[in-house]
Motif scaffolding. Structure first.
Motif, PDB file in Angstrom:
ATOM      1  N   LEU A  40     -39.001  16.994  18.340  1.00  0.00           N
ATOM      2  CA  LEU A  40     -38.672  16.158  19.490  1.00  0.00           C
ATOM      3  C   LEU A  40     -37.906  14.917  19.046  1.00  0.00           C
ATOM      4  O   LEU A  40     -38.300  14.246  18.102  1.00  0.00           O
ATOM      5  N   LYS A  41     -36.839  14.623  19.731  1.00  0.00           N
ATOM      6  CA  LYS A  41     -36.075  13.429  19.448  1.00  0.00           C
ATOM      7  C   LYS A  41     -36.496  12.291  20.387  1.00  0.00           C
ATOM      8  O   LYS A  41     -36.371  11.127  20.045  1.00  0.00           O
ATOM      9  N   THR A  42     -36.981  12.633  21.561  1.00  0.00           N
ATOM     10  CA  THR A  42     -37.425  11.626  22.526  1.00  0.00           C
ATOM     11  C   THR A  42     -38.641  12.119  23.293  1.00  0.00           C
ATOM     12  O   THR A  42     -38.892  13.319  23.362  1.00  0.00           O
ATOM     13  N   VAL A  43     -39.371  11.198  23.850  1.00  0.00           N
ATOM     14  CA  VAL A  43     -40.407  11.476  24.835  1.00  0.00           C
ATOM     15  C   VAL A  43     -40.184  10.487  25.966  1.00  0.00           C
ATOM     16  O   VAL A  43     -39.597   9.429  25.774  1.00  0.00           O
ATOM     17  N   GLY A  44     -40.654  10.823  27.139  1.00  0.00           N
ATOM     18  CA  GLY A  44     -40.459   9.941  28.275  1.00  0.00           C
ATOM     19  C   GLY A  44     -41.747   9.729  29.035  1.00  0.00           C
ATOM     20  O   GLY A  44     -42.634  10.582  29.026  1.00  0.00           O
ATOM     21  N   ILE A  45     -41.835   8.593  29.692  1.00  0.00           N
ATOM     22  CA  ILE A  45     -42.975   8.262  30.527  1.00  0.00           C
ATOM     23  C   ILE A  45     -42.437   7.800  31.875  1.00  0.00           C
ATOM     24  O   ILE A  45     -41.609   6.887  31.935  1.00  0.00           O
ATOM     25  N   LYS A  46     -42.902   8.427  32.956  1.00  0.00           N
ATOM     26  CA  LYS A  46     -42.488   8.042  34.299  1.00  0.00           C
ATOM     27  C   LYS A  46     -43.560   7.146  34.894  1.00  0.00           C
ATOM     28  O   LYS A  46     -44.736   7.503  34.949  1.00  0.00           O
ATOM     29  N   LEU A  47     -43.150   5.954  35.339  1.00  0.00           N
ATOM     30  CA  LEU A  47     -44.067   4.968  35.892  1.00  0.00           C
ATOM     31  C   LEU A  47     -43.649   4.578  37.298  1.00  0.00           C
ATOM     32  O   LEU A  47     -42.451   4.471  37.590  1.00  0.00           O
ATOM     33  N   SER A  48     -44.631   4.343  38.153  1.00  0.00           N
ATOM     34  CA  SER A  48     -44.336   3.728  39.443  1.00  0.00           C
ATOM     35  C   SER A  48     -44.103   2.240  39.187  1.00  0.00           C
ATOM     36  O   SER A  48     -44.335   1.737  38.074  1.00  0.00           O
ATOM     37  N   LYS A  49     -43.673   1.514  40.195  1.00  0.00           N
ATOM     38  CA  LYS A  49     -43.453   0.078  40.047  1.00  0.00           C
ATOM     39  C   LYS A  49     -44.742  -0.623  39.624  1.00  0.00           C
ATOM     40  O   LYS A  49     -44.753  -1.438  38.706  1.00  0.00           O
ATOM     41  N   GLU A  50     -45.853  -0.280  40.289  1.00  0.00           N
ATOM     42  CA  GLU A  50     -47.137  -0.910  39.976  1.00  0.00           C
ATOM     43  C   GLU A  50     -47.592  -0.569  38.557  1.00  0.00           C
ATOM     44  O   GLU A  50     -48.120  -1.423  37.839  1.00  0.00           O
TER      45      GLU A  50
END
Length: 95
Positions: A40-50
């Motif tokens: 893996l070259k990247t990982v991502g995290i999806k966040l709401s505004k809060e």
């Protein structure tokens, strides 16, 4: 060379709510992709505004006392009640 022992300190030692959550972690565990973790070259995290504001507060508080911060997103443990994932903020403190 003498080794320095380290004591792990959790963000829970701070006086803020450290139960950080995120909506999604990429790549998802059940995506069917055959990529190995080492590739893996990247990982991502999806966040709401809060969630983003909450994580920012925890990181800001932790950075006041800690020289290094580790952020771990637990992508295989989804909470069923709201379909979110846990994000932990920790640091290794030299003792």
């Amino acid at each position: 060379m003498a080794s320095v022992s380290k004591k792990c300190v959790s963000a829970s030692s701070l006086r803020i709510d450290t139960n950080v959550r995120c909506q999604r972690i990429y790549p998802v565990e059940d995506s069917g992709a055959t990529t190995k973790v080492a590739e893996l070259k990247t990982v991502g995290i999806k966040l709401s505004k809060e969630q983003a504001i909450h994580l920012a507060r925890v990181l800001l508080a932790a950075s006041q006392d800690w020289e290094e911060i580790d952020i771990t997103a637990w992508r295989v443990y989804k909470r069923r009640s709201d379909n979110t994932y846990n994000v932990t903020v920790t640091s290794a403190i030299k003792s």
